[in-house]
Design a protein around this motif. Structure first.
Motif, PDB file in Angstrom:
ATOM      1  N   ASP A  26     -38.401   7.143   7.006  1.00  0.00           N
ATOM      2  CA  ASP A  26     -39.083   8.265   6.380  1.00  0.00           C
ATOM      3  C   ASP A  26     -38.847   9.475   7.285  1.00  0.00           C
ATOM      4  O   ASP A  26     -39.391   9.554   8.392  1.00  0.00           O
ATOM      5  CB  ASP A  26     -40.575   7.972   6.239  1.00  0.00           C
ATOM      6  CG  ASP A  26     -41.296   9.079   5.476  1.00  0.00           C
ATOM      7  OD1 ASP A  26     -40.605   9.920   4.868  1.00  0.00           O
ATOM      8  OD2 ASP A  26     -42.540   9.096   5.507  1.00  0.00           O
ATOM      9  N   VAL A  27     -38.005  10.404   6.815  1.00  0.00           N
ATOM     10  CA  VAL A  27     -37.536  11.463   7.702  1.00  0.00           C
ATOM     11  C   VAL A  27     -37.615  12.823   7.023  1.00  0.00           C
ATOM     12  O   VAL A  27     -37.767  12.937   5.799  1.00  0.00           O
ATOM     13  CB  VAL A  27     -36.074  11.201   8.121  1.00  0.00           C
ATOM     14  CG1 VAL A  27     -35.934   9.903   8.883  1.00  0.00           C
ATOM     15  CG2 VAL A  27     -35.137  11.226   6.907  1.00  0.00           C
ATOM     16  N   ARG A  28     -37.463  13.844   7.867  1.00  0.00           N
ATOM     17  CA  ARG A  28     -37.221  15.202   7.405  1.00  0.00           C
ATOM     18  C   ARG A  28     -35.785  15.528   7.760  1.00  0.00           C
ATOM     19  O   ARG A  28     -35.344  15.325   8.902  1.00  0.00           O
ATOM     20  CB  ARG A  28     -38.178  16.173   8.091  1.00  0.00           C
ATOM     21  CG  ARG A  28     -38.056  17.616   7.608  1.00  0.00           C
ATOM     22  CD  ARG A  28     -39.025  18.531   8.346  1.00  0.00           C
ATOM     23  NE  ARG A  28     -38.680  18.693   9.762  1.00  0.00           N
ATOM     24  CZ  ARG A  28     -39.279  18.068  10.767  1.00  0.00           C
ATOM     25  NH1 ARG A  28     -40.254  17.203  10.530  1.00  0.00           N
ATOM     26  NH2 ARG A  28     -38.916  18.302  12.013  1.00  0.00           N
ATOM     27  N   ALA A  29     -35.007  16.037   6.798  1.00  0.00           N
ATOM     28  CA  ALA A  29     -33.574  16.269   7.008  1.00  0.00           C
ATOM     29  C   ALA A  29     -33.279  17.752   7.175  1.00  0.00           C
ATOM     30  O   ALA A  29     -33.913  18.605   6.542  1.00  0.00           O
ATOM     31  CB  ALA A  29     -32.766  15.704   5.848  1.00  0.00           C
ATOM     32  N   GLY A  30     -32.301  18.025   8.015  1.00  0.00           N
ATOM     33  CA  GLY A  30     -31.788  19.383   8.189  1.00  0.00           C
ATOM     34  C   GLY A  30     -30.280  19.346   8.249  1.00  0.00           C
ATOM     35  O   GLY A  30     -29.696  18.437   8.854  1.00  0.00           O
TER      36      GLY A  30
END
Length: 1017
Positions: A26-30
């Motif tokens: 469960d991640v935040r992507a950039g």
């Protein structure tokens, strides 16, 4: 088929979905930049980070597998590459579908902490050497790796670079860049192509540009981001020249270099320690560097045509357009010599044998002149940076201007020939062609020939058999003028050359290339100054082991950074001349030897400025020069007030020294005139002068005057003050007695708070700040013990070690009133701020509408000569006349007073007070603009050429940034600007230059400070 047409089109939401579905993350992507693939930085809620790599649709699975296998192998030995993270199903490569339904291969790796090398504004030699070691270790690790997928045709393969450039060169639209590329290709075919079949081939990374190298943060500003912690992106892997990885890395390092050859040497030194280079690789390396950059320029032209909107493609092109012409001017032979030296080898392979042959045959060589200097007397001149022969402005000291001095020395010695030394650092070379490769690089200063001074028309004889290799009339100021190069051979057939410069123009008549010149044959004569472009008549003799293809343009002066290389390219000509070694002075000891000698002789607490000490050899106006000729803007030393070695001051000292130097027991008008001139600069009440030798002696005398006048002992001082180094002055200097090794204030010293309106309790912009700080002093006086009698108050009018402070308005007048009401006298310490430094007034106290009872002045009065003074009222002076004689042996000596008069004359005639105000205002404007951009700058303050920049880590808490201030001072020293640090927390950068410091110097200081502060962000 264009790869860019098959670039993935995934959004950050798509990347987060892949991470969740395939890797249970469960991640935040950039998004991360990439040329033909897509990369995403994934961050979990706990801060763990990964990189999701989605390959171009045309990418082959086998190549990704090869990358992963290579990473596994390298990780086992090198440990600075990412680790592959398997998907939930255990696969290391997974298929993902884009919104256009195309399938792409994806894989996940761990994230390496740090920043890309490309983002660094500072790259130390230690970092570059560490980078080289990492590349060498990578090459050694990959030497045993192989995979079928890396045996492929690839446009970025240096083995194919010539074909790629030929195919895409027509797309380069910039004519100047195109011409540079064409020149590189000509040199490549001549110097590099024959070596390519001989180079080692192994698996290589093939894309060690500075965006793929990660550096770590060590915390300390000096080592921050100065160690390689990761190498990423193995997507361009292939089987090719082993040395390609070094060449590619060096290419991108050189793009941002002030001195490309120095940076090349650093990276090679590290590489060779881990993966020793073979000689063919050393020869080819610089050519491959140029070839890589030329390939990049041509590929960018092609890729812009394919994808004009892809900004990533232009990442390095601006730097290439700027630096490739500079790099292309470097002869391959010079770069090869630098590379050999970096590998611990003789820079020119044949040089040692040439030196041995010359040394073995010195006695057999014919005399170069009609006199044989092996036996005939001669005098050896010192024309070095520190030479007294090279007096005044170094920029005006071409040898033509030295002629009378040199002739006089020869007459004094009774000789017909003078010698100019080999391998001597000089400041004589001011013509544009002596500049470095880049505007920021050092000028060439190291004389790599041997000078023979004699009258014009002196015959020149060939010392050995040779043939004419080249000749020309280099009629450019400070060049050789008429010059001849002869070619010779050692007994075992090694070719070398001798160069004869500054000849008469008639020497070139009738010459022909290939013409034989016999041993002892007269073949030239010394030229006149008009013939040899401004030089005094002399012969410049030079031995050359490799002409670098330059022939008569071969330099006679080398750079200090490549000093060993130039010594190998041009060995000592005295191996031919044979002047006895006893006639030469002892060589200057190496820096480490000089440091060791100093430490052995002096106490340990006698500090040396800067992490890398400056070995100062000369001063001129606002500049200092080290022993190798590097110039520094001196923005630190206020003692040489009107400038280092100001000619009027020097002349005054010399003329008076030649007549009389004695003390004040004798009547002498020089002393009286100086006292009259000095007193005339002060308010009328201050009419009595006492001359001493130093500020410490002056402050000691001021204390005695105060105590004698009042009959009391106690003194009031400001916190963080410093007034001198005697025992009593340490007692009244909290900067010392309250610091390391101090014993605290004695009972008779009372310390008032420092009226710092930036950091103190009452801040600038508030109401009545000066009055509120003055009230603290009044309260302190009121609380003095009943038996305490206040003799006086002593303070720097602008506290310098207190942090370059400007006292708040109204403060000094109120404090003086309180002190006088308590029966004390007021002493103004004007050592740092007097003589117009503040710009607005000649003495700093004048800006506060006060008149002290005693004014103390220090060595700026004498521009560094031992001259200081105390000026007071007649009443105080009379009270001091108790019957005990006051005498200072050197105080008021006639030479110091003559110097003091010259200083006052220069201040007046050169309008230096107005100059200080004008330049100081410009400097303040520039410094405050930096404060608007860099949060590290907490405060900028000062007046004229007395300025301070206080650095803080947080503008709200004003947490002092002492380490950062130290970094700034040391980094600016590397940039050629000398600054200091001060303040109670050592976080104030102080700027107190000699008064000639001008607007150009201010611009250099501001630009350097901007760059340095940028390195700390």
């Amino acid at each position: 088929m264009s790869l860019h047409a098959h670039t993935p089109r995934f959004s950050t939401a798509d990347a987060e979905s892949v991470a969740r579905d395939r890797y249970a993350l469960d991640v935040r992507a950039g998004a991360l930049a990439s040329e033909r693939d897509q990369n995403f930085l994934l961050t979990t809620a706990t801060g763990e980070r990964f990189v999701l790599k989605i390959a171009n649709a045309l990418e082959q699975r086998s190549l990704l597998e090869a990358q992963q296998l290579a990473l596994a192998q390298v990780a086992g030995t090198l440990g600075i590459v990412p680790r592959v993270v398997p998907a939930v199903d255990g696969a290391t490569i997974t298929e993902v579908a884009a919104s256009d339904s195309r399938t792409h291969l994806a894989w996940l790796i761990t994230y390496l902490d740090g920043v890309p090398l490309a983002t660094l504004r500072r790259r130390t030699p230690a970092l570059l050497e560490d980078f080289g070691r990492r590349i060498g270790a990578l090459s050694a690790s990959l030497a045993s790796f192989d995979h079928p997928a890396i045996h492929r045709e690839f446009d970025w393969d240096l083995a194919r670079a010539r074909d790629v450039i030929a195919a895409h060169r027509p797309l380069v639209s910039d004519p100047a860049l195109g011409a540079v590329i064409d020149g590189i290709m000509e040199r490549t075919e001549r110097d590099v192509a024959p070596l390519l079949p001989l180079l080692r081939v192994t698996a290589i990374h093939n894309d060690l540009n500075d965006h793929n190298v990660i550096v770590c943060d060590g915390g300390d500003p000096f080592t921050r981001h100065q160690k390689v912690s990761g190498i990423v992106d193995f997507g361009d892997m292939l089987h090719s020249f082993t040395v390609s990885d070094l060449a590619i890395a060096a290419a991108y390092v050189c793009l941002g270099a002030t001195d490309p050859l120095a940076d090349l040497a650093a990276i090679v030194r590290g590489y060779h320690a881990e993966c020793p280079l073979e000689e063919n690789e050393r020869i080819a390396l610089f050519g491959l560097v140029l070839l890589r950059l030329a390939t990049s320029a041509c590929m960018a032209a092609r890729q812009r045509a394919d994808a004009p909107d892809n900004a990533y493609l232009d990442v390095s092109q601006e730097a290439i357009r700027r630096m490739l012409p500079v790099l292309a001017r470097i002869p391959h032979g010079l770069a090869h010599a630098v590379v050999r030296e970096a590998c611990g080898l003789e820079p020119v392979a044949t040089s040692a044998r040439v030196r041995e042959w010359l040394g073995a045959n010195t006695a057999r060589f014919a005399p170069l002149l009609d006199v044989d200097l092996r036996g005939e007397p001669c005098t050896v001149f010192d024309l070095s940076v520190a030479s007294p022969l090279v007096a005044g402005d170094p920029a005006l000291n071409t040898e033509r201007f030295l002629t009378p001095r040199l002739d006089a020395r020869m007459r004094e010695a009774g000789v017909a020939v003078g010698i100019g030394r080999y391998d001597e650092p000089r400041l004589l070379y001011t013509a544009p062609f002596f500049a470095g490769l880049t505007p920021e690089a050092e000028r060439r200063t190291m004389h790599i020939g041997f000078d023979l001074f004699a009258p014009a028309g002196t015959p020149v004889h060939a010392p050995m058999d040779g043939v004419v290799h080249a000749f020309a009339d280099n009629h450019v100021l400070q060049d050789y003028g008429p010059v001849i190069i002869l070619r010779h051979k050692t007994d075992d057939g090694i070719a070398f050359y001798t160069l004869y410069g500054h000849l008469a123009r008639s020497s070139l008549e009738g010459l022909a290339v290939g013409q034989a010149i016999s041993r002892g044959e007269r073949f030239a004569t010394f030229g006149t100054p008009d013939e040899n472009v401004g030089w005094t008549p002399h012969l410049h003799l030079q031995v050359i082991t490799d002409l670098l293809g330059l022939d008569t343009d071969f330099p006679g002066v080398g750079s200090a950074a490549q000093r060993a290389t130039w010594r190998s390219l041009s060995p000592d000509p005295n191996l031919i001349i044979g002047v006895p070694a006893s006639r030469f002075p002892a060589p200057t000891p190496a820096m480490d030897v000089a440091l060791a000698r100093r430490r052995a002789l002096f106490a340990g607490n006698l500090s040396i400025a800067y992490r890398e000490p400056v070995r100062v050899a000369r001063g001129w106006k606002q500049y200092l020069f080290d022993d190798e000729g590097h110039r520094f803007i001196d923005a630190y030393n206020n003692v040489p007030h009107v400038g280092h070695a100001h000619p009027r001051v020097v002349r005054a000292a010399a003329e008076q020294m030649a007549v009389l130097n004695t003390n004040t027991r004798y009547l002498n008008d020089v002393v009286t005139r100086y006292a009259e001139r000095l007193v005339a600069t002060l308010p009328a009440a201050l009419d009595t002068c006492m001359l001493v030798s130093s500020a410490s002696e002056a402050n000691e005398l001021a204390l005695r005057l105060a105590r004698t006048r009042t009959g009391r002992r106690d003194m009031l001082v400001l916190d963080s003050a410093y007034h001198g180094n005697t025992t009593t002055l340490i007692d009244i200097s909290p900067y010392k007695h309250a610091g390391p090794g101090g014993e605290g204030a004695p009972p008779w010293v009372h310390v008032a708070p420092l009226p710092d309106d930036y950091r103190g309790p009452f801040r600038r912009g508030e109401a009545d700040v000066g009055a509120r700080y003055a009230a603290q002093v009044a309260a302190l006086i009121a609380q003095l013990p009943p038996d305490a009698g206040l003799a006086g108050f002593i303070a720097e009018t602008c506290p310098s070690v207190g942090g370059q402070l400007i006292l708040p308005s109204g403060y000094l007048a109120a404090v003086y009133a309180s002190v006088r009401a308590a029966g004390g006298v007021c002493i103004a310490d004007e050592v740092q701020t007097g003589l117009g430094r503040m710009g607005t007034h000649f003495w700093a106290f004048e800006a506060h509408d006060v008149v002290p009872d005693i004014v103390v002045m220090g060595k700026p009065l004498g521009n560094g000569h031992p001259l200081a003074a105390v000026v007071t009222t007649r009443a105080i002076a009379d009270a001091f006349d108790t019957g005990m004689e006051y005498f200072s042996t050197f105080g008021g000596n006639t030479v110091s007073c003559a110097v003091g008069l010259a200083v006052l004359d220069v201040m007046r005639d050169e309008a230096l007070q107005a100059h200080a105000l004008h330049v100081g205002n410009r400097l303040l404007h520039g410094l405050r603009a930096l404060g608007d951009r860099f949060p590290l700058v907490g405060d900028v303050r000062g007046s004229g050429l007395f300025l301070g920049v206080e650095l803080v880590r947080d503008r709200e808490t004003r947490d002092p940034a002492a380490a950062e201030a130290s970094f700034v001072a040391n980094r600016m020293r590397e940039r050629g600007v000398l600054l200091g640090t001060d303040g109670p927390y050592h976080n104030v950068v102080k700027i107190r230059p000699p008064m000639p410091f001008d607007e150009d110097d201010a611009r250099v200081l501001i630009t350097g400070l901007e760059q340095t502060l940028g390195e700390l962000t």
